[in-house]
Design a protein around this motif. Structure first.
Motif, PDB file in Angstrom:
ATOM      1  N   MET A 136       0.852  -1.184   0.000  1.00  0.00           N
ATOM      2  CA  MET A 136       0.000   0.000   0.000  1.00  0.00           C
ATOM      3  C   MET A 136       0.895   1.245   0.000  1.00  0.00           C
ATOM      4  N   SER A 137       0.598   2.110  -0.914  1.00  0.00           N
ATOM      5  CA  SER A 137       1.416   3.312  -1.022  1.00  0.00           C
ATOM      6  C   SER A 137       0.661   4.508  -0.432  1.00  0.00           C
ATOM      7  N   THR A 138       1.346   5.255   0.375  1.00  0.00           N
ATOM      8  CA  THR A 138       0.708   6.439   0.949  1.00  0.00           C
ATOM      9  C   THR A 138       1.791   7.491   1.234  1.00  0.00           C
ATOM     10  N   HIS A 139       1.426   8.565   1.901  1.00  0.00           N
ATOM     11  CA  HIS A 139       2.414   9.626   2.065  1.00  0.00           C
ATOM     12  C   HIS A 139       3.296   9.434   3.290  1.00  0.00           C
ATOM     13  N   CYS A 140       4.607   9.574   3.045  1.00  0.00           N
ATOM     14  CA  CYS A 140       5.592   9.450   4.126  1.00  0.00           C
ATOM     15  C   CYS A 140       5.417  10.636   5.071  1.00  0.00           C
ATOM     16  N   PHE A 141       5.396  10.342   6.368  1.00  0.00           N
ATOM     17  CA  PHE A 141       5.184  11.406   7.356  1.00  0.00           C
ATOM     18  C   PHE A 141       6.424  12.297   7.532  1.00  0.00           C
ATOM     19  N   ALA A 142       7.534  11.915   6.892  1.00  0.00           N
ATOM     20  CA  ALA A 142       8.727  12.770   6.998  1.00  0.00           C
ATOM     21  C   ALA A 142       8.903  13.618   5.745  1.00  0.00           C
ATOM     22  N   CYS A 143       9.004  12.967   4.572  1.00  0.00           N
ATOM     23  CA  CYS A 143       9.273  13.735   3.340  1.00  0.00           C
ATOM     24  C   CYS A 143       7.994  14.094   2.590  1.00  0.00           C
ATOM     25  N   LYS A 144       6.856  13.560   3.017  1.00  0.00           N
ATOM     26  CA  LYS A 144       5.531  13.801   2.422  1.00  0.00           C
ATOM     27  C   LYS A 144       5.367  13.210   1.021  1.00  0.00           C
ATOM     28  N   GLU A 145       6.400  12.525   0.506  1.00  0.00           N
ATOM     29  CA  GLU A 145       6.296  11.898  -0.811  1.00  0.00           C
ATOM     30  C   GLU A 145       5.375  10.685  -0.724  1.00  0.00           C
ATOM     31  N   SER A 146       4.706  10.409  -1.860  1.00  0.00           N
ATOM     32  CA  SER A 146       3.878   9.213  -1.909  1.00  0.00           C
ATOM     33  C   SER A 146       4.802   8.021  -2.156  1.00  0.00           C
ATOM     34  N   TYR A 164       7.529  13.163  17.502  1.00  0.00           N
ATOM     35  CA  TYR A 164       6.720  13.352  16.298  1.00  0.00           C
ATOM     36  C   TYR A 164       6.069  12.032  15.855  1.00  0.00           C
ATOM     37  N   SER A 165       6.800  10.931  15.968  1.00  0.00           N
ATOM     38  CA  SER A 165       6.275   9.625  15.538  1.00  0.00           C
ATOM     39  C   SER A 165       5.044   9.241  16.355  1.00  0.00           C
ATOM     40  N   LEU A 166       5.087   9.492  17.660  1.00  0.00           N
ATOM     41  CA  LEU A 166       3.908   9.193  18.479  1.00  0.00           C
ATOM     42  C   LEU A 166       2.747  10.110  18.085  1.00  0.00           C
ATOM     43  N   PHE A 167       3.088  11.366  17.817  1.00  0.00           N
ATOM     44  CA  PHE A 167       2.087  12.342  17.381  1.00  0.00           C
ATOM     45  C   PHE A 167       1.361  11.834  16.124  1.00  0.00           C
ATOM     46  N   CYS A 168       2.136  11.274  15.182  1.00  0.00           N
ATOM     47  CA  CYS A 168       1.565  10.743  13.933  1.00  0.00           C
ATOM     48  C   CYS A 168       0.567   9.615  14.213  1.00  0.00           C
ATOM     49  N   ILE A 169       0.867   8.791  15.211  1.00  0.00           N
ATOM     50  CA  ILE A 169       0.002   7.654  15.535  1.00  0.00           C
ATOM     51  C   ILE A 169      -1.286   8.107  16.216  1.00  0.00           C
ATOM     52  N   LYS A 170      -1.176   9.144  17.050  1.00  0.00           N
ATOM     53  CA  LYS A 170      -2.297   9.523  17.923  1.00  0.00           C
ATOM     54  C   LYS A 170      -3.253  10.554  17.330  1.00  0.00           C
ATOM     55  N   VAL A 171      -2.779  11.303  16.354  1.00  0.00           N
ATOM     56  CA  VAL A 171      -3.548  12.452  15.878  1.00  0.00           C
ATOM     57  C   VAL A 171      -3.969  12.222  14.425  1.00  0.00           C
ATOM     58  N   LYS A 230      -4.399  12.278  10.522  1.00  0.00           N
ATOM     59  CA  LYS A 230      -3.397  12.563   9.502  1.00  0.00           C
ATOM     60  C   LYS A 230      -3.426  14.021   9.011  1.00  0.00           C
ATOM     61  N   GLU A 231      -4.649  14.557   8.822  1.00  0.00           N
ATOM     62  CA  GLU A 231      -4.724  15.925   8.272  1.00  0.00           C
ATOM     63  C   GLU A 231      -4.133  16.945   9.244  1.00  0.00           C
ATOM     64  N   VAL A 232      -4.160  16.649  10.527  1.00  0.00           N
ATOM     65  CA  VAL A 232      -3.535  17.555  11.500  1.00  0.00           C
ATOM     66  C   VAL A 232      -2.011  17.459  11.366  1.00  0.00           C
ATOM     67  N   VAL A 233      -1.504  16.218  11.304  1.00  0.00           N
ATOM     68  CA  VAL A 233      -0.050  16.013  11.217  1.00  0.00           C
ATOM     69  C   VAL A 233       0.528  16.712   9.982  1.00  0.00           C
ATOM     70  N   PHE A 234      -0.208  16.642   8.870  1.00  0.00           N
ATOM     71  CA  PHE A 234       0.326  17.215   7.622  1.00  0.00           C
ATOM     72  C   PHE A 234       0.140  18.733   7.515  1.00  0.00           C
ATOM     73  N   GLU A 235      -0.414  19.365   8.523  1.00  0.00           N
ATOM     74  CA  GLU A 235      -0.518  20.839   8.507  1.00  0.00           C
ATOM     75  C   GLU A 235       0.879  21.457   8.401  1.00  0.00           C
ATOM     76  N   SER A 236       0.934  22.625   7.772  1.00  0.00           N
ATOM     77  CA  SER A 236       2.235  23.287   7.597  1.00  0.00           C
ATOM     78  C   SER A 236       2.843  23.688   8.950  1.00  0.00           C
ATOM     79  N   ALA A 237       2.004  23.759   9.987  1.00  0.00           N
ATOM     80  CA  ALA A 237       2.509  24.108  11.323  1.00  0.00           C
ATOM     81  C   ALA A 237       3.547  23.101  11.821  1.00  0.00           C
ATOM     82  N   PHE A 238       3.575  21.908  11.202  1.00  0.00           N
ATOM     83  CA  PHE A 238       4.533  20.878  11.631  1.00  0.00           C
ATOM     84  C   PHE A 238       5.652  20.653  10.608  1.00  0.00           C
ATOM     85  N   ASP A 239       5.717  21.531   9.591  1.00  0.00           N
ATOM     86  CA  ASP A 239       6.775  21.393   8.577  1.00  0.00           C
ATOM     87  C   ASP A 239       8.171  21.568   9.186  1.00  0.00           C
TER      88      ASP A 239
END
Ligand SMILES: [Zn+2]
Length: 332
Positions: free
Chosen positions: A1-11, A171-178, A180-189
């Motif tokens: 399954m391909s999806t967006h990487c939580f670090a580089c945002k690439e699919s 950040y990794s725990l944040f990704c699990i708990k929150v 996805k659309e919150v994690v990908f906000e620019s506030a976390f860039d």
């Protein structure tokens, strides 16, 4: 399954990531980062944290999912020699080679070699046999280090690689708990760029003064705690490794949340290999943004906290022995 990487945002295809490195006994896994990001982390920030804090896992004989316990160097204070402890026993760190040659400069008079392994010893003997005439047979025996009574070792508790590794843990725990659309906000860039490439100012710091709620000073727990201050738009990550090494991470300084979330928490006992629940009494203090990255803590205070942490590890090992488990104290 391909999806967006939580670090580089690439699919991309995502691979398993240990939220707390498995070299420290971490077990919580999630598909968060792509293979490229994962490999880069493994080479620099994860390697550094394993290097610096892996020795505690060795002392506690923590069962890893894969790989061996990290051997580390200690100094025998009595004998002033360096030894390596691998969780089982002590071996000499450096080989000793003392040779005496006859006046003809071809014949070996005597040799005293102390090697760290049988293989190394055989190699040294071959080298000598190649270079000199050896009159007698060479006898070998195994030297046993009973374990020094008093040892010391040095570790680094704070540097840029450790800070980035710790930012990734929070950040990794944040990704699990929150969501996805919150994690990908620019506030976390910024935090993403920081632990991925080390760009921008430091966003994490060793912090012993605001993180005392992160340790019960009894068990060497790993703990990640994420708190949102909605008025200040600040998201703070708190990370405690073995209950000793403690950090704060500025996950975001500009997260505009509509909702008040409950604090996010993950507590893990790496010795018993169990998640610990019911830590409601752990409450993050409301700390100012500048204190997250620049805590006002004196060197004396930090040293006191580290000593307390060291005692925690020692007494935990003792208690475990008392309870008759497999865990044994390395120096006995
Ligand atoms: Zn990636």
């Amino acid at each position: 399954m391909s999806t967006h990487c939580f670090a580089c945002k690439e699919s991309n295809v995502l691979t398993d990531e240990h939220v707390i490195p498995q070299a420290l006994g971490g077990r919580l896994k999630a598909k968060l980062y792509c293979k490229i990001c994962n490999e880069n982390f493994g080479k620099d920030i994860d390697a550094e944290i394993a290097n610096q804090f892996g020795n505690i896992a060795t002392i506690l004989k923590i069962k890893r999912e894969r790989g061996k316990l990290q051997p580390f160097e200690v100094e025998d204070i009595d004998k002033k020699i360096n030894l390596v402890f691998d969780g089982e026993g002590f071996t000499r760190k450096d080989p000793i080679v003392e040779i005496e040659i006859e006046p003809d400069s071809k014949t070996l008079k005597s040799a005293n070699i102390t090697a760290r392994s049988k293989k190394e010893l055989e190699k040294r003997i071959k080298d000598i046999q190649r270079r000199y005439q050896v009159q007698r047979d060479i006898k070998t025996f195994q030297e046993v280090h009973p374990g020094p009574t008093d040892t010391k070792y040095e570790i680094t508790i704070d540097n840029t690689l450790i800070r980035r590794a710790v930012a990734k843990i929070a950040y990794s725990l944040f990704c699990i708990k929150v969501p996805k659309e919150v994690v990908f906000e620019s506030a976390f860039d910024e935090v993403r760029e920081y632990f991925k490439d080390g760009s921008g100012p430091d966003l994490a710091c060793a912090n012993f003064i605001h993180t005392r709620f992160m340790s019960d000073y009894i068990r060497p727990l790993h703990k990640i705690h994420i708190a949102l201050n909605r008025q200040r738009k600040v998201v703070v990550g708190y990370v405690s490794l073995f209950g000793i090494y403690r950090f704060t991470v500025l996950l975001s300084g500009k997260h505009a949340s509509q909702l008040e979330w409950a604090d996010l928490d993950y507590t893990f006992d790496p010795v018993r290999r169990k998640e610990v629940f019911g830590n409601e009494r752990f409450r993050a203090p409301n700390i100012a943004k500048e204190d997250i990255l620049h805590p006002k803590q004196s060197k004396v205070f930090v040293q006191q906290e580290l000593n307390r942490g060291q005692k925690l590890i020692e007494s935990y090992v003792d208690n475990y022995e008392f309870l008759g488990t497999e865990l044994s104290r390395p120096t006995s």
